[in-house]
Design a protein around this motif. Sequence first.
Motif, PDB file in Angstrom:
ATOM      1  N   ASP A  86     -19.758  18.307  69.563  1.00  0.00           N
ATOM      2  CA  ASP A  86     -18.711  17.719  70.288  1.00  0.00           C
ATOM      3  C   ASP A  86     -20.575  16.741  71.327  1.00  0.00           C
ATOM      4  N   VAL A  87     -21.097  17.293  71.362  1.00  0.00           N
ATOM      5  CA  VAL A  87     -22.277  16.989  72.186  1.00  0.00           C
ATOM      6  C   VAL A  87     -22.967  16.570  71.093  1.00  0.00           C
ATOM      7  N   VAL A  88     -24.779  16.208  71.334  1.00  0.00           N
ATOM      8  CA  VAL A  88     -25.664  15.725  70.961  1.00  0.00           C
ATOM      9  C   VAL A  88     -26.329  15.107  71.711  1.00  0.00           C
ATOM     10  N   VAL A  89     -27.309  16.058  71.825  1.00  0.00           N
ATOM     11  CA  VAL A  89     -28.353  16.066  73.321  1.00  0.00           C
ATOM     12  C   VAL A  89     -30.033  15.903  72.799  1.00  0.00           C
ATOM     13  N   ASN A  90     -30.526  14.670  72.194  1.00  0.00           N
ATOM     14  CA  ASN A  90     -31.553  14.049  71.250  1.00  0.00           C
ATOM     15  C   ASN A  90     -32.718  14.185  72.408  1.00  0.00           C
ATOM     16  N   THR A  91     -34.079  15.894  73.195  1.00  0.00           N
ATOM     17  CA  THR A  91     -34.540  15.383  73.371  1.00  0.00           C
ATOM     18  C   THR A  91     -35.726  15.227  72.856  1.00  0.00           C
ATOM     19  N   ALA A  92     -36.179  15.108  71.395  1.00  0.00           N
ATOM     20  CA  ALA A  92     -37.031  15.400  70.682  1.00  0.00           C
ATOM     21  C   ALA A  92     -38.067  13.892  70.720  1.00  0.00           C
ATOM     22  N   GLY A  93     -39.288  14.195  71.435  1.00  0.00           N
ATOM     23  CA  GLY A  93     -40.081  13.136  71.228  1.00  0.00           C
ATOM     24  C   GLY A  93     -41.453  13.743  71.223  1.00  0.00           C
ATOM     25  N   ILE A  94     -43.167  12.659  70.628  1.00  0.00           N
ATOM     26  CA  ILE A  94     -44.497  12.242  71.127  1.00  0.00           C
ATOM     27  C   ILE A  94     -44.657  11.596  71.869  1.00  0.00           C
ATOM     28  N   MET A  95     -45.473  11.655  73.374  1.00  0.00           N
ATOM     29  CA  MET A  95     -46.100  10.631  73.464  1.00  0.00           C
ATOM     30  C   MET A  95     -47.255  11.025  73.137  1.00  0.00           C
ATOM     31  N   GLY A 118     -36.669   9.082  64.071  1.00  0.00           N
ATOM     32  CA  GLY A 118     -35.792   9.985  64.773  1.00  0.00           C
ATOM     33  C   GLY A 118     -34.225  10.142  65.585  1.00  0.00           C
ATOM     34  N   THR A 119     -34.567   9.269  66.007  1.00  0.00           N
ATOM     35  CA  THR A 119     -33.357   9.271  67.577  1.00  0.00           C
ATOM     36  C   THR A 119     -32.564   8.241  65.932  1.00  0.00           C
ATOM     37  N   PHE A 120     -33.003   7.141  65.384  1.00  0.00           N
ATOM     38  CA  PHE A 120     -32.117   6.624  64.253  1.00  0.00           C
ATOM     39  C   PHE A 120     -31.241   7.844  63.655  1.00  0.00           C
ATOM     40  N   VAL A 121     -31.886   8.217  63.246  1.00  0.00           N
ATOM     41  CA  VAL A 121     -31.550   8.965  62.333  1.00  0.00           C
ATOM     42  C   VAL A 121     -30.357  10.736  62.985  1.00  0.00           C
ATOM     43  N   VAL A 122     -31.418  10.949  64.050  1.00  0.00           N
ATOM     44  CA  VAL A 122     -29.960  12.263  64.512  1.00  0.00           C
ATOM     45  C   VAL A 122     -28.823  11.130  65.379  1.00  0.00           C
ATOM     46  N   SER A 123     -29.110  10.212  66.279  1.00  0.00           N
ATOM     47  CA  SER A 123     -27.871   8.801  66.153  1.00  0.00           C
ATOM     48  C   SER A 123     -26.918   8.613  65.399  1.00  0.00           C
ATOM     49  N   GLN A 124     -27.123   8.171  63.959  1.00  0.00           N
ATOM     50  CA  GLN A 124     -26.323   8.573  62.859  1.00  0.00           C
ATOM     51  C   GLN A 124     -25.317   9.203  62.459  1.00  0.00           C
ATOM     52  N   GLN A 125     -26.293  10.276  62.367  1.00  0.00           N
ATOM     53  CA  GLN A 125     -25.534  11.963  62.377  1.00  0.00           C
ATOM     54  C   GLN A 125     -24.371  11.965  63.201  1.00  0.00           C
ATOM     55  N   ALA A 126     -24.979  12.166  64.370  1.00  0.00           N
ATOM     56  CA  ALA A 126     -23.764  12.084  65.545  1.00  0.00           C
ATOM     57  C   ALA A 126     -22.451  11.228  65.413  1.00  0.00           C
ATOM     58  N   ALA A 127     -22.583  10.303  64.653  1.00  0.00           N
ATOM     59  CA  ALA A 127     -22.105   9.121  64.993  1.00  0.00           C
ATOM     60  C   ALA A 127     -20.817   9.427  64.217  1.00  0.00           C
ATOM     61  N   ARG A 128     -21.358   9.811  62.912  1.00  0.00           N
ATOM     62  CA  ARG A 128     -20.149  10.876  61.973  1.00  0.00           C
ATOM     63  C   ARG A 128     -20.159  11.535  62.582  1.00  0.00           C
ATOM     64  N   ARG A 129     -20.435  12.760  62.809  1.00  0.00           N
ATOM     65  CA  ARG A 129     -19.753  13.773  63.364  1.00  0.00           C
ATOM     66  C   ARG A 129     -18.939  14.392  64.602  1.00  0.00           C
ATOM     67  N   VAL A 130     -19.502  13.917  65.470  1.00  0.00           N
ATOM     68  CA  VAL A 130     -18.690  14.617  67.256  1.00  0.00           C
ATOM     69  C   VAL A 130     -18.175  13.380  67.234  1.00  0.00           C
ATOM     70  N   ARG A 131     -16.933  14.662  67.973  1.00  0.00           N
ATOM     71  CA  ARG A 131     -15.824  14.502  67.738  1.00  0.00           C
ATOM     72  C   ARG A 131     -15.003  14.514  68.724  1.00  0.00           C
ATOM     73  N   SER A 132     -14.175  13.428  68.669  1.00  0.00           N
ATOM     74  CA  SER A 132     -13.195  12.621  69.998  1.00  0.00           C
ATOM     75  C   SER A 132     -13.363  13.790  71.407  1.00  0.00           C
ATOM     76  N   GLY A 133     -14.110  12.753  71.931  1.00  0.00           N
ATOM     77  CA  GLY A 133     -13.614  13.189  73.589  1.00  0.00           C
ATOM     78  C   GLY A 133     -15.672  13.828  74.082  1.00  0.00           C
ATOM     79  N   GLY A 134     -16.435  13.312  72.486  1.00  0.00           N
ATOM     80  CA  GLY A 134     -18.212  13.686  72.977  1.00  0.00           C
ATOM     81  C   GLY A 134     -18.225  13.370  73.659  1.00  0.00           C
ATOM     82  N   ALA A 135     -19.972  13.069  73.804  1.00  0.00           N
ATOM     83  CA  ALA A 135     -20.943  12.313  73.971  1.00  0.00           C
ATOM     84  C   ALA A 135     -21.874  13.005  73.243  1.00  0.00           C
ATOM     85  N   ILE A 136     -22.954  12.161  72.790  1.00  0.00           N
ATOM     86  CA  ILE A 136     -24.064  11.549  72.743  1.00  0.00           C
ATOM     87  C   ILE A 136     -24.867  11.375  73.553  1.00  0.00           C
TER      88      ILE A 136
END
Length: 245
Positions: A86-95, A118-136
Motif C-alpha cells: 500500500d505504501v512505498v517510501v524511497n529513502t535510498a540515496g547517496i550524497m 534507483g528512484t525511477f526503478v522503485v517508482s515504476q514498480q510502485a506504480a504497477r503494484r501499489v493498491r488503491s488507497g495507497g501512497a508513493i
Amino acid sequence: MNNTNVRVALITGGSGGIGRAVAERLAGDGIAVGVHYASSKSKADETVSAITSAGGKAIAVGGDVADEKDMSAAFDAVEMAFGGIDVVVNTAGIMLLSPIATLDLDDLDRMHRTNIRGTFVVSQQAARRVRSGGAIINFSTSVTRLQFPNYGAYAASKGAVEAMTLVLARELRGKDITVNAVAPGPTATPLFLSGKDETTIEHLSKAAPLERLGTPEDIAETVAFLAGPARWINGQVLFANGGLG
C-alpha cells in the motif's frame, strides 16, 4: 483501500538513518513493513528485530535499487509475506559533495545511478503494484531551493526526483494513489554528518528559525502523514526543514 486489515509498506534504504526511523514510525501505526537494504543486511535485521520485538510486523529484503530485477524481487517478497503493498517510501540515496568545477564525474554517475535511476526503478514498480488507497513517497532535499555550494550534483539528482514524482502523480489519475516527495533540510544522520567539522554542523544547526538540526523522527512524522491521513495531498514536494527556506 485494500480488503485486508493490515496496510503494508516497503521502505528502501530502511536499514539506517531516516529509513530506519520511517520503518519504526510506520510500524508503530500498525503497518507491516518491508525493510530494504542495499548492503547492510545486519542493520536491516536490527531494524526488523526492533519492530517485531515491539509487536510489529517486518521483514528484511535486499537489492540494488537501480536494478529492476532486484527491485521486482523485493516487491515480490513483501507481497508474498504480507499480501500486497500500500505504501512505498524511497529513502535510498547517496550524497557526494564537491564544487561543480572539480567534481569527479564518476561520483556524478554514482549519484545518477542510485538517486535518479534507483528512484525511477522503485517508482515504476510502485506504480504497477501499489493498491488503491495507497501512497508513493520519494525523497528530495531542501537544497534544491537553498542552493548551498558543493551540493550542485546532488541537488541536480534530487531535482530529477521531484520532476518524476510530480509527473507520476498525474499519470496515476483515477487509481486513488497519492505520489509526493519529502525534501528534508539538514538532518542529524550519518549521511549528513559525515565529513563535516563541528563549526559547519553548528552553523547549519542554527540556520533554521527553530535553531536545531532536524531528526530522523521529524522526517518520519512527515512520511507517516503522507502514508496515512494525508489523502488530499498529492503531487507535492513537502519541505521538512524547520523553516529554513
